[in-house]
Enzyme design. Structure first.
Site, mmCIF file in Angstrom:
data_model
loop_
_atom_site.group_PDB
_atom_site.id
_atom_site.type_symbol
_atom_site.label_atom_id
_atom_site.label_comp_id
_atom_site.label_asym_id
_atom_site.label_seq_id
_atom_site.Cartn_x
_atom_site.Cartn_y
_atom_site.Cartn_z
ATOM 1 N N HIS A 240 -4.803 4.064 -14.854
ATOM 2 C CA HIS A 240 -3.398 3.739 -15.113
ATOM 3 C C HIS A 240 -2.790 4.924 -15.845
ATOM 4 O O HIS A 240 -3.369 5.418 -16.811
ATOM 5 C CB HIS A 240 -3.305 2.468 -15.966
ATOM 6 C CG HIS A 240 -1.931 1.874 -15.959
ATOM 7 N ND1 HIS A 240 -0.873 2.476 -16.583
ATOM 8 C CD2 HIS A 240 -1.448 0.744 -15.400
ATOM 9 C CE1 HIS A 240 0.214 1.735 -16.400
ATOM 10 N NE2 HIS A 240 -0.108 0.676 -15.680
ATOM 11 N N ALA B 218 -3.007 -8.794 -17.889
ATOM 12 C CA ALA B 218 -2.113 -8.245 -16.853
ATOM 13 C C ALA B 218 -0.675 -8.382 -17.332
ATOM 14 O O ALA B 218 -0.179 -9.487 -17.512
ATOM 15 C CB ALA B 218 -2.325 -8.986 -15.529
ATOM 16 N N LYS C 122 -18.884 -15.496 -19.755
ATOM 17 C CA LYS C 122 -19.754 -14.995 -20.826
ATOM 18 C C LYS C 122 -19.109 -14.973 -22.196
ATOM 19 O O LYS C 122 -19.792 -14.788 -23.197
ATOM 20 C CB LYS C 122 -20.276 -13.604 -20.468
ATOM 21 C CG LYS C 122 -19.219 -12.537 -20.417
ATOM 22 C CD LYS C 122 -19.863 -11.215 -20.046
ATOM 23 C CE LYS C 122 -18.833 -10.130 -19.903
ATOM 24 N NZ LYS C 122 -19.406 -8.839 -19.594
ATOM 25 N N GLY D 182 2.143 -6.607 -15.863
ATOM 26 C CA GLY D 182 3.158 -6.420 -14.815
ATOM 27 C C GLY D 182 3.562 -7.701 -14.123
ATOM 28 O O GLY D 182 4.643 -8.247 -14.368
ATOM 29 N N GLY E 32 -11.141 -15.891 -14.714
ATOM 30 C CA GLY E 32 -9.807 -15.315 -14.559
ATOM 31 C C GLY E 32 -9.051 -16.066 -13.472
ATOM 32 O O GLY E 32 -9.461 -17.153 -13.031
ATOM 33 N N HIS F 129 -8.493 1.693 -15.187
ATOM 34 C CA HIS F 129 -7.710 0.453 -15.163
ATOM 35 C C HIS F 129 -8.191 -0.553 -14.131
ATOM 36 O O HIS F 129 -8.232 -1.743 -14.400
ATOM 37 C CB HIS F 129 -6.255 0.831 -14.883
ATOM 38 C CG HIS F 129 -5.296 -0.317 -14.887
ATOM 39 N ND1 HIS F 129 -5.080 -1.090 -16.010
ATOM 40 C CD2 HIS F 129 -4.488 -0.825 -13.923
ATOM 41 C CE1 HIS F 129 -4.174 -2.023 -15.730
ATOM 42 N NE2 HIS F 129 -3.812 -1.891 -14.475
ATOM 43 N N THR G 43 -7.423 -10.962 -16.282
ATOM 44 C CA THR G 43 -6.135 -11.611 -15.948
ATOM 45 C C THR G 43 -5.243 -11.702 -17.179
ATOM 46 O O THR G 43 -4.047 -11.415 -17.129
ATOM 47 C CB THR G 43 -6.406 -13.040 -15.416
ATOM 48 O OG1 THR G 43 -7.213 -12.939 -14.255
ATOM 49 C CG2 THR G 43 -5.111 -13.768 -15.090
ATOM 50 N N ASP H 288 -20.302 -7.078 -14.158
ATOM 51 C CA ASP H 288 -21.522 -7.898 -14.023
ATOM 52 C C ASP H 288 -21.702 -8.436 -12.599
ATOM 53 O O ASP H 288 -22.809 -8.426 -12.056
ATOM 54 C CB ASP H 288 -21.473 -9.073 -15.014
ATOM 55 C CG ASP H 288 -21.261 -8.605 -16.442
ATOM 56 O OD1 ASP H 288 -21.835 -7.569 -16.814
ATOM 57 O OD2 ASP H 288 -20.504 -9.259 -17.179
ATOM 58 N N ARG I 188 0.354 5.204 -8.572
ATOM 59 C CA ARG I 188 -0.420 5.481 -9.781
ATOM 60 C C ARG I 188 -1.364 6.674 -9.689
ATOM 61 O O ARG I 188 -1.543 7.408 -10.653
ATOM 62 C CB ARG I 188 -1.288 4.257 -10.085
ATOM 63 C CG ARG I 188 -0.648 3.393 -11.063
ATOM 64 C CD ARG I 188 -1.444 2.183 -11.315
ATOM 65 N NE ARG I 188 -0.464 1.172 -11.632
ATOM 66 C CZ ARG I 188 -0.722 -0.091 -11.822
ATOM 67 N NH1 ARG I 188 -1.954 -0.529 -11.705
ATOM 68 N NH2 ARG I 188 0.230 -0.920 -12.118
ATOM 69 N N SER J 211 -2.882 -6.987 -7.246
ATOM 70 C CA SER J 211 -4.206 -7.571 -7.518
ATOM 71 C C SER J 211 -4.145 -9.068 -7.806
ATOM 72 O O SER J 211 -5.004 -9.829 -7.344
ATOM 73 C CB SER J 211 -4.887 -6.852 -8.671
ATOM 74 O OG SER J 211 -3.986 -6.653 -9.714
#
Ligand code: SIN
Length: 521
Positions: free
Chosen positions: A243, A47, A36, A49, A12, A351, A44, A222, A290, A391
């Site tokens: 969320h 996403a 994986k 927003g 990501g 989320h 990512t 993981d 949130r 994030s």
């Protein structure tokens, strides 16, 4: 046995931006990204927003800091908050240099969006597919970097520490060290021993521990589970962000996200009877943070017995909506929801994991030679509840710090060590996947019913009992059967579920996204 200087687990924004920086600063060093699934599959990518970065004259670092701290409900590390936010503009410039394009107005200024908990418009975005365009731009650059190898369909099973060398380093003064990872090559079905100088976990979140989640199927925690087994400190796992507005489609998983930016654009939340209920809970209405909105919806649904609430966009400028949120508009249309006429049915869904592998301000975990960044890490930025779109910002800033620390520290690491190959003698191929898939569903049902938005001590204790049973059954399979990604994911999900339950039981005060009805005053 393959050796790489920098082993990156996850593809990501955190893992890719770290790998690109290391590759450019150290052209003679090798970087290996293992992931994986297909290399583009990550949290990512989904996403919608954007990235919260202070840009506009009408904004300031201080306001962003205060919004973050307010959303985090008293549990943010203020120093971390300040430093991450202040590094935002520089990291954004670097991302733009890598070829990522963000929406701008006719004067060339960023077209800033707004989301819950933000006092002003400050979200840099690319329509409603910000994560996807970032992921694609980073992958294009990675493909041209000569010293980066991407191994897709490689599943990291466990980190290699002294434990595997027959020396439980946890008792040595400097603690355990990480020497790479055992990795299941899904193409050959063989377990490879990847020996590494520095290992970075950038393996994303764990939403799949709940069946009802906006996270893709790969989000199985993981990295967090591996770090936990390697005796790294894992913290704040009780803070799972739900969320508020996942599209209500019973039995569809993962759920489709209706971005909070839609509320930033003016959509309101209503009950089935069209009451705009959010002002009864918070003066910011549908743009409260949130945790507050998700809990309010949960409360409304419990009170009314209805299945969902609604997002009302009927009063909005539909042309602008269609151009700003084309993916959401199309998705709704494809389901027969005409947003000019119909309200969009929504429910909260798991989320984001606010806690994770505890790291210092340079992304170092408590295990030597092991770094973590992105959603799997806990830096102290999010506190008890992450502010929307913080994030991707955190992932960029922390990947940059991990890279800076990593390229310095690798110089002082000693010679390579002898690592035994993975031993799977005596294991047999699992004939029945039902043993695994059933337990995954059972885990998700347990987490949904007992460890959701509203918890209680009794529910948490019940969840712990169920998890103990699932753990015993899964460990028995793990010892006897040849490893498969499905079995490894189940094992990791159980570890993550256990951490959420245990850390929930330990928390004695409600805060942010953590809500125990027995602690409510
Ligand atoms: C959203 O678009 O609502 C999600 C963005 C985020 O989780 O920060």
């Amino acid at each position: 046995m393959p050796f790489t200087d920098f082993l990156v687990v996850g593809s990501g924004i955190a893992g890719l931006s770290y790998a690109l920086k290391v590759a450019s600063a150290c052209p003679d060093r090798s970087i290996t990204i293992i992931t994986k699934a297909d290399e583009s599959e990550s949290n990512t990518k989904y996403a919608q927003g954007g990235i919260a970065v202070v840009q506009d004259q009408g904004d300031s670092f201080e306001e962003h800091v205060q919004d973050t701290i307010r959303a985090g409900d008293g549990l943010c590390d203020e120093e971390v908050v300040r430093s991450v936010i202040e590094e935002g503009p520089q990291q954004l410039r670097e991302l733009i240099r890598l070829g990522v394009e963000f929406d701008r107005d006719t004067e060339g200024e960023f077209n800033l969006g707004r989301e819950g908990g933000h006092g002003v418009h400050r979200i840099i975005h690319h329509k409603d597919i910000t994560g996807l365009v970032i992921e694609q731009a980073l992958l294009r650059k990675v493909a041209h970097a000569e010293n980066i190898e991407v191994c897709s369909h490689h599943f990291a099973i466990d980190l290699i520490t002294e434990h595997h060398l027959g020396d439980p380093g946890v008792n040595t003064p400097s603690g355990p060290s990480c020497y790479g990872a055992y990795v299941l090559n899904e193409r050959t079905d063989r377990i490879e021993t990847w020996h590494a100088g520095v290992t970075l976990l950038a393996s994303g979140g764990a939403g799949q521990v709940y069946g009802h989640t906006t996270n893709p199927l790969i989000a199985t925690g993981d990295g967090i589970a591996m770090a936990y087994r390697a005796k790294a400190v894992i913290s704040h796992m009780e803070f799972v962000q739900f969320h508020p507005t996942a599209l209500y489609q019973p039995s569809v998983s993962p759920t489709f996200l209706i971005s909070e930016a839609v509320r930033g654009f003016g959509a309101t939340l209503r009950t089935g009877q069209e009451e705009e209920f959010m002002y009864r809970y918070d003066q910011r209405g549908a743009l409260a943070s949130r945790d507050i909105v998700a809990r309010a919806i949960d409360c409304e649904l419990k009170r009314s017995g209805e299945e969902c609430v609604y997002l009302d966009c009927r009063h909005l400028d539909i042309q602008k909506f269609r151009s700003g949120f084309p993916t959401i508009y199309q998705k709704c249309s494809s389901l027969g929801i005409c947003i000019e006429r119909d309200m969009i049915p929504v429910v909260p869904a798991a989320h984001y994991q606010c806690g994770g592998i505890h790291v210092d301000n340079m992304g170092r975990t408590s295990v030597n030679r092991l770094f973590a960044c992105g959603e799997c890490a806990h830096t102290g930025l999010h506190g008890a509840n992450r502010l929307a779109s913080n994030s991707l910002l955190e992932a960029l800033v922390m990947a940059d710090r991990c890279y800076k620390a990593g390229i310095q520290e690798i110089k002082s690491f000693g010679q390579t060590v002898d690592i035994p190959e993975w031993n799977d003698k005596g294991t047999t191929t699992a004939e029945e996947l039902i043993l695994i898939s059933h337990n995954r569903r059972e885990l998700q049902a347990t987490m949904r019913d007992y460890v959701g938005i509203a918890r209680s001590f009794e529910r948490l204790k019940r969840a712990r009992q169920r998890l103990e049973l699932l753990y015993g059954e899964t460990e028995a399979l793990y010892r006897k059967k040849r490893l498969s990604p499905q079995l490894c994911e189940l094992r990791n999900l159980i570890a993550v579920g256990y951490l959420i339950v245990e850390q929930s039981l330990q928390r004695k005060k409600n805060s942010g996204s953590f809500w125990n009805i027995d602690l409510a005053s």
